[in-house]
Structures are given as structure tokens and as C-alpha cells.
Scaffold this motif. Structure first.
Motif, PDB file in Angstrom:
ATOM      1  N   ASP A 138       0.806  -1.213   0.000  1.00 51.67           N
ATOM      2  CA  ASP A 138       0.000   0.000   0.000  1.00 51.67           C
ATOM      3  C   ASP A 138       0.841   1.265   0.000  1.00 51.67           C
ATOM      4  OD1 ASP A 138      -2.257  -1.407  -0.051  1.00 51.67           O
ATOM      5  OD2 ASP A 138      -2.793  -1.126   2.044  1.00 51.67           O
ATOM      6  N   LEU A 140       3.502   1.872  -1.761  1.00 51.75           N
ATOM      7  CA  LEU A 140       4.329   2.044  -2.953  1.00 51.75           C
ATOM      8  C   LEU A 140       4.021   3.380  -3.615  1.00 51.75           C
ATOM      9  CD1 LEU A 140       4.420  -1.522  -4.482  1.00 51.75           C
ATOM     10  CD2 LEU A 140       6.278  -0.263  -3.431  1.00 51.75           C
ATOM     11  N   TRP A 142       5.659   7.026  -4.227  1.00 57.50           N
ATOM     12  CA  TRP A 142       7.090   7.297  -4.320  1.00 57.50           C
ATOM     13  C   TRP A 142       7.652   8.131  -3.195  1.00 57.50           C
ATOM     14  CZ3 TRP A 142       5.785  12.103  -6.444  1.00 57.50           C
ATOM     15  CH2 TRP A 142       4.616  12.074  -7.185  1.00 57.50           C
ATOM     16  N   ALA A 143       6.853   9.000  -2.585  1.00 62.56           N
ATOM     17  CA  ALA A 143       7.394   9.796  -1.485  1.00 62.56           C
ATOM     18  C   ALA A 143       7.937   8.879  -0.411  1.00 62.56           C
ATOM     19  CB  ALA A 143       6.328  10.698  -0.903  1.00 62.56           C
ATOM     20  N   ARG A 146      11.084   6.022  -2.123  1.00 62.03           N
ATOM     21  CA  ARG A 146      12.375   6.481  -2.609  1.00 62.03           C
ATOM     22  C   ARG A 146      13.027   7.448  -1.645  1.00 62.03           C
ATOM     23  NH1 ARG A 146      11.630   6.689  -8.964  1.00 62.03           N
ATOM     24  NH2 ARG A 146      10.047   5.121  -9.082  1.00 62.03           N
ATOM     25  N   GLU A 147      12.427   8.611  -1.494  1.00 62.49           N
ATOM     26  CA  GLU A 147      13.074   9.679  -0.767  1.00 62.49           C
ATOM     27  C   GLU A 147      13.262   9.326   0.705  1.00 62.49           C
ATOM     28  OE1 GLU A 147      13.388  13.079  -2.161  1.00 62.49           O
ATOM     29  OE2 GLU A 147      13.100  12.165  -4.103  1.00 62.49           O
TER      30      GLU A 147
ATOM     31  N   ALA B 139      17.161   1.918  -6.235  1.00 65.13           N
ATOM     32  CA  ALA B 139      15.727   2.170  -6.242  1.00 65.13           C
ATOM     33  C   ALA B 139      15.422   3.556  -5.686  1.00 65.13           C
ATOM     34  CB  ALA B 139      14.996   1.114  -5.428  1.00 65.13           C
ATOM     35  N   ALA B 140      16.362   4.084  -4.877  1.00 66.03           N
ATOM     36  CA  ALA B 140      16.123   5.388  -4.271  1.00 66.03           C
ATOM     37  C   ALA B 140      16.441   6.537  -5.227  1.00 66.03           C
ATOM     38  CB  ALA B 140      16.966   5.534  -3.008  1.00 66.03           C
ATOM     39  N   ALA B 144      11.563   8.984 -13.557  1.00 67.24           N
ATOM     40  CA  ALA B 144      10.146   9.270 -13.720  1.00 67.24           C
ATOM     41  C   ALA B 144       9.410   8.357 -12.756  1.00 67.24           C
ATOM     42  CB  ALA B 144       9.725   8.977 -15.144  1.00 67.24           C
ATOM     43  N   PRO B 145       8.647   8.939 -11.831  1.00 70.96           N
ATOM     44  CA  PRO B 145       8.051   8.102 -10.789  1.00 70.96           C
ATOM     45  C   PRO B 145       7.162   7.002 -11.370  1.00 70.96           C
ATOM     46  CG  PRO B 145       7.780  10.424 -10.286  1.00 70.96           C
ATOM     47  CD  PRO B 145       8.294  10.347 -11.686  1.00 70.96           C
ATOM     48  N   VAL B 146       7.367   5.802 -10.890  1.00 71.19           N
ATOM     49  CA  VAL B 146       6.508   4.688 -11.284  1.00 71.19           C
ATOM     50  C   VAL B 146       5.349   4.673 -10.296  1.00 71.19           C
ATOM     51  CG1 VAL B 146       6.368   2.193 -11.583  1.00 71.19           C
ATOM     52  CG2 VAL B 146       8.497   3.405 -12.121  1.00 71.19           C
ATOM     53  N   HIS B 148       1.741   3.320  -8.644  1.00 69.73           N
ATOM     54  CA  HIS B 148       1.033   2.068  -8.356  1.00 69.73           C
ATOM     55  C   HIS B 148      -0.322   2.394  -7.747  1.00 69.73           C
ATOM     56  CE1 HIS B 148       4.870  -0.242  -8.612  1.00 69.73           C
ATOM     57  NE2 HIS B 148       5.358   0.918  -8.212  1.00 69.73           N
ATOM     58  N   ALA B 150      -2.991   2.246  -4.967  1.00 68.07           N
ATOM     59  CA  ALA B 150      -2.842   2.134  -3.514  1.00 68.07           C
ATOM     60  C   ALA B 150      -4.218   1.919  -2.897  1.00 68.07           C
ATOM     61  CB  ALA B 150      -2.207   3.394  -2.948  1.00 68.07           C
ATOM     62  N   LEU B 154      -2.155   8.128   1.367  1.00 72.55           N
ATOM     63  CA  LEU B 154      -0.778   8.289   1.852  1.00 72.55           C
ATOM     64  C   LEU B 154      -0.808   9.189   3.082  1.00 72.55           C
ATOM     65  CD1 LEU B 154       2.316   8.173   1.600  1.00 72.55           C
ATOM     66  CD2 LEU B 154       2.176  10.085   0.015  1.00 72.55           C
ATOM     67  N   ALA B 166       8.644  14.986   0.775  1.00 69.21           N
ATOM     68  CA  ALA B 166       7.389  15.091   0.024  1.00 69.21           C
ATOM     69  C   ALA B 166       7.399  16.320  -0.884  1.00 69.21           C
ATOM     70  CB  ALA B 166       6.211  15.147   0.986  1.00 69.21           C
ATOM     71  N   HIS B 168       9.979  17.662  -2.180  1.00 68.22           N
ATOM     72  CA  HIS B 168      10.879  17.373  -3.301  1.00 68.22           C
ATOM     73  C   HIS B 168      10.188  16.483  -4.331  1.00 68.22           C
ATOM     74  CE1 HIS B 168      14.332  15.241  -5.287  1.00 68.22           C
ATOM     75  NE2 HIS B 168      14.517  16.497  -5.617  1.00 68.22           N
ATOM     76  N   GLN B 169       9.497  15.456  -3.819  1.00 67.69           N
ATOM     77  CA  GLN B 169       8.774  14.586  -4.750  1.00 67.69           C
ATOM     78  C   GLN B 169       7.717  15.368  -5.520  1.00 67.69           C
ATOM     79  OE1 GLN B 169       8.786  11.575  -5.983  1.00 67.69           O
ATOM     80  NE2 GLN B 169      10.697  11.026  -4.993  1.00 67.69           N
ATOM     81  N   ALA B 173       7.612  15.558  -9.415  1.00 69.16           N
ATOM     82  CA  ALA B 173       6.402  15.099 -10.113  1.00 69.16           C
ATOM     83  C   ALA B 173       5.871  16.201 -11.041  1.00 69.16           C
ATOM     84  CB  ALA B 173       5.331  14.696  -9.102  1.00 69.16           C
TER      85      ALA B 173
END
Lengths: 190, 309
Positions: A138, A140, A142-143, A146-147, B139-140, B144-146, B148, B150, B154, B166, B168-169, B173
Motif C-alpha cells: 500500500d 508504494l 514514491w514519497a 524512494r526519498e 531504487a532510491a 520518472a516516478p513509477v 502504483h 494504492a 498516503l 514530500a 521534493h517529490q 512530479a
């Protein structure tokens, strides 16, 4: 050794850092410590400083703002370190977390951080391993995947760079993690 | 055995050989005594304060090594491995023979058997763990964000690192999102040109591409202001401009034209507003006409130039 022996407030100061990346379960550990009556940081000073910086700027921190923020957080950490003069205390993050912050933004450590790291030394550093749900399907998003993993690694690296040998606390519920941490502490010298 | 398995096995063997060298030389890791594969592991590059500096990477390697030894998967050999590498007080700074003897004793083996059979196994285990740590670090790295599906929202922890991560992401994005939208329009223009579509339709698509390009420039400028000229946490020195460039070929613009477009490419401005503001700005009409011509390979329609002029 009993908890009362550990908590003996008449000993010289014993300072322990508990840190780790976001999602490592730090808040739960500190809440539990406070419920047990173990002296520990209340809240996380860096959060309020961060909010204050954003409020003052009226926008997200930019390149030029980050070191000012970092210096304010360092000053808060140093104050918290010096304010503690006897007995045991657990810190919610420590001075070398600044290395992780700087590295996250590609900044080089600045002299005040290096000096503070040299002068103000903690007795031990505990790094909370990421909780199991860190990688759950759940999450997955990216925030997280990865980061935040990267932040965790940079914090660990910061403590190694600062000359500490961190103790890794396995992912578990907060009470068991605290038992693990307390079991690593030496009997306090009176 | 399929070729990829053979390559992967060979890489692990090479790495295990370099780990054996670390065992032989002992810690600290010295930059001039460590193999190139270890220093180029993704986990090492990701942690090094200066990935271009061998000394910095050697320090990062030592930290990664210590961390992985602390959490070695093989519980039976974990204590012996730490003694062998000298990361524990009992053997820290000791010569190889003393470290090996202590490790053999801890693992319950005769020292010669330990050297010949167990030590290579430990080096292989450590090499494997370092490789896996490297895969995690890879992986870090931002790409280009993959995305999925959910099953729940989040929820970020209340933590400044999480907030910054967040943010930065979010910036990354926005940048990739703008690049993909530009890509869609560039492809659309190419299709219309290929189909020999009516000039008005082709020019209209080129104008939309110009608007999307302006949004890429605005997102790039926003990223630069917040994080600088290099993408954070990229394996190399990848700049935010390169994300925009990955959308496809676009006509060359002068720095002044890029500045003008970037200022008009705010994410909240629609196409009509962008077009009107561009037309009203000095050099805007000429820029749009040249863009259309370069992108479509056609001169603008006279009525369009008349309309612009």
C-alpha cells in the motif's frame, strides 16, 4: 538492572539519541518512553522551527534558506544538550542528524555543525530500523519508497561520519524496542 | 545458465574478491587499497558526501560495510564476520591473523579450516548483502516516478525530513508531469505534420506545445530555486533541464525567450491566458511564429501572422 537504577537522577548526565528516517516509528517510541516516566524529548523541536521558517517566508524553503534553518535547528539541539545536567535523557534526534539534512540537499557540512559534533557528544546512538510497513504494497507511493529510504540512509551515514557506532533497533512494537534499547545501556556510575 | 545469470554471478565473485581484500587490509578502508567495484556500488555512491572523490567514497564504503555487518542475514556467522572485519572492539585495529583466530574461535572452527572454507563464505555473504544494499539505493534514485494503485491514502509522518522529501517529490512530479504533457503535444504535432493535416490544425497543435513547453520551463525554474541546478539524489549530475529535454526535440530558444516563457508557464494559467499574455509581451508574437515554423517545418499561415501582427 532495574528501571529505577537506570533512571537514577543523581548520576552524571547520560545522553542517548534515538533517531531514524521518517516512518521508523520514532513518535511511538517517544510516546511510550514518556508514559514510562523516562526523561525524553517532548515533541520534535525541528518541526516547530521548520514551520516558523515556512510561515516567515510564506513559501517552501529554497536553496538559500536551508542553511539558516539548519543553523536554527543546530542551536536548538545544542540548547537541549546543555540543558540536561544529570541523569538519563533520550533525545529525539541529535546534532549529527544535521549531516543527513545537509546531505539530503547536497550541501556540505558547515563549520558550526562540525564543531558542535566534536564538542557535544552523546553516550550512544540508537537508530530505529524502518518499520515493516515501510515497504508494504500500500505504501508504494514514491514519497515513501524512494526519498524517505534515502533520508534514513543519510541519517545513518551522518552518525558514522560523526564518529559514532550506531546501535540498530529492529522493527518491532514500541515497548519491545524500548526494552531492547534499555538492555543496551550500561549501569550508571553514581 | 542464461547469460544474465552468468554476468550476475561473475559480478558477485568480483565483489567477493574485493571484500577479501578489505578483510586482508583491515579497517579503516583506505582509498588506495580498495577495489573499484566496491567503490562504485550504488549504496556507496548514494552515501558519499562527494561521489566524485575516492576518499569520500571510501569513508562511505566503510559505513555501509559496518551497517551491513551489523545486520548480516546469516545469524550463525554474524559474530565471526564482525570479528574478522574488526568492526567490534575485540578485534578493532588487530592484524589479520589475530582477527581470523578470534573469528574462527567464535564460529567454532579450526583456524585453517576457517581460512579456507568459512572466510570465503563470509566474504561472499557480505558481498551479496552489499549488492542488495546497492539495489535498494538504486531504487532510491529519482527517475520518472513509477506509480502504483494504492488501497489507502498516503499518510506522512509528522517529520521535517518527510515534509521535505514530500516537497521534493512534489517538485519532481510537477517537472515530469509537465514534460509528459509536452511530450504528448510534440507527438501530436508530428502526427499532424505526417498526416499533412490542415495548416490551422498543425499550427494550433504547435501553439499548445509551446504552452506546454512554457510549463516545463516554469517547473524547471521552480525546481532550481528550491534545490539548485542538479537533481537531488541522481546517480550522476543530472539537471532538472534534462527532465524537460527528455520530452523530445524542441526549437532552440534564446535565454531571454526562455525567461519570458517560463514567466508565463505557471501551472494555474490556462492556454488562452498564456496565448494572450505571450502576444502582449515584447517579442512574443515573433517567438510563437518561429516556434511554429521550426516545429512544423512550415511557415505560419498568412492569416495567422496577420492575426498575430
Amino acid at each position: 538492572m532495574t528501571l529505577q537504577q537506570l533512571l537514577n537522577p543523581t548520576t552524571p548526565p547520560r545522553r542517548y539519541v534515538i533517531t531514524g528516517g521518517p516512518s521508523a516509528g520514532k513518535d511511538a517510541v517517544f510516546t511510550e518512553l514518556q508514559e514510562m516516566g523516562v526523561p525524553a524529548t517532548v515533541g520534535e523541536p525541528a518541526r516547530e522551527i521548520y514551520r516558523a521558517h515556512r510561515d516567515r517566508l510564506g513559501r517552501h524553503l529554497q536553496v538559500g534558506d536551508r542553511q539558516a534553518y539548519s543553523r536554527d535547528v543546530l542551536a536548538a539541539f545544542v540548547r537541549e544538550f546543555c540543558d540536561h545536567t544529570a541523569g538519563l535523557h533520550f533525545y529525539n534526534r541529535g546534532i549529527p542528524d544535521g549531516y543527513g539534512w545537509d546531505a539530503f540537499f547536497g550541501l556540505r557540512p558547515y563549520p558550526e555543525l562540525e564543531e558542535a559534533t566534536r564538542i557535544y557528544r552523546y553516550d550512544a546512538v540508537f537508530i530505529l530500523d524502518a518499520l515493516d510497513d515501510f515497504d508494504s504494497e500500500d505504501d508504494l507511493v514514491w514519497a515513501k519508497e524512494r526519498e524517505i529510504r534515502r533520508v534514513h540512509e543519510l541519517i545513518i551515514q551522518g552518525y558514522y561520519d560523526a564518529g559514532y557506532k550506531p546501535i540498530f533497533v529492529p522493527a518491532d512494537d514500541a515497548a519491545r524496542r524500548i526494552s531492547f534499547i534499555l538492555a543496551q545501556l550500561p549501569v550508571p556510575a553514581v | 545458465m542464461i547469460p544474465s545469470e552468468r554476468t550476475s554471478e561473475s559480478a558477485a565473485d568480483t565483489l567477493a574478491g574485493e571484500v577479501r581484500l578489505v578483510v586482508r587490509n583491515g579497517l579503516p578502508v583506505r582509498p588506495d587499497q580498495v577495489g573499484p567495484r566496491l567503490l562504485s556500488l550504488a549504496a556507496v555512491r548514494a552515501r558519499a558526501l562527494d561521489a566524485g572523490d575516492r576518499g569520500s567514497r571510501a569513508r562511505a564504503l566503510e559505513a555501509v560495510l559496518r551497517a551491513e555487518l551489523d545486520r548480516l542475514d546469516n545469524a550463525e556467522l554474524a559474530a565471526a564476520a564482525r570479528l574478522l572485519f574488526g568492526v567490534v572492539e575485540a578485534t578493532s585495529g588487530a592484524k589479520l591473523t589475530a582477527r581470523r583466530q578470534a573469528a574462527a574461535t567464535a564460529a567454532g572452527y579450526e583456524v585453517h579450516h576457517f581460512r579456507k572454507r568459512i572466510e570465503p563464505k563470509i566474504c561472499g555473504l557480505v558481498a551479496g548483502q552489499l549488492l542488495r544494499a546497492g539495489e535498494d539505493a538504486e531504487a532510491a534514485l529519482p527517475a520518472a516516478p513509477v506509480l502504483h494503485a494504492a488501497a489507502r491514502p498516503l499518510v506522512l509522518p509528522a517529520d521535517v525530513f518527510a515534509w521535505e522529501a514530500a516537497e521534493h517529490q512534489s517538485a519532481v512530479a510537477a517537472l515530469w508531469g509537465a514534460a509528459y504533457l509536452l511530450r504528448a503535444e510534440l507527438v501530436n504535432v508530428a502526427r499532424l505534420v505526417s498526416m499533412d493535416a490542415p495548416p490551422g490544425e498543425v499550427d494550433g497543435a504547435a501553439d499548445v506545445a509551446l504552452w506546454r513547453h512554457a510549463q516545463v520551463l516554469a517547473a524547471t525554474a521552480a525546481y532550481r530555486a528550491c534545490y539548485g541546478a542538479v537533481l537531488l539524489h541522481a546517480a550522476g549530475d543530472l539537471s532538472p533541464d534534462q527532465i524537460g529535454s527528455s520530452a523530445g526535440w524542441t526549437p532552440a530558444l534564446t535565454p531571454a525567450q526562455e525567461l519570458l516563457l517560463g514567466g508565463l508557464g505557471g501551472p494555474d494559467d490556462g492556454f488562452a491566458s498564456f496565448t494572450a499574455r505571450l502576444a502582449a509581451s515584447g517579442g512574443g508574437r515573433d517567438l510563437a511564429a518561429r516556434w511554429r515554423q521550426a516545429l512544423t517545418g512550415r511557415r505560419s499561415r498568412p492569416d495567422q501572422e496577420e492575426h498575430d501582427g
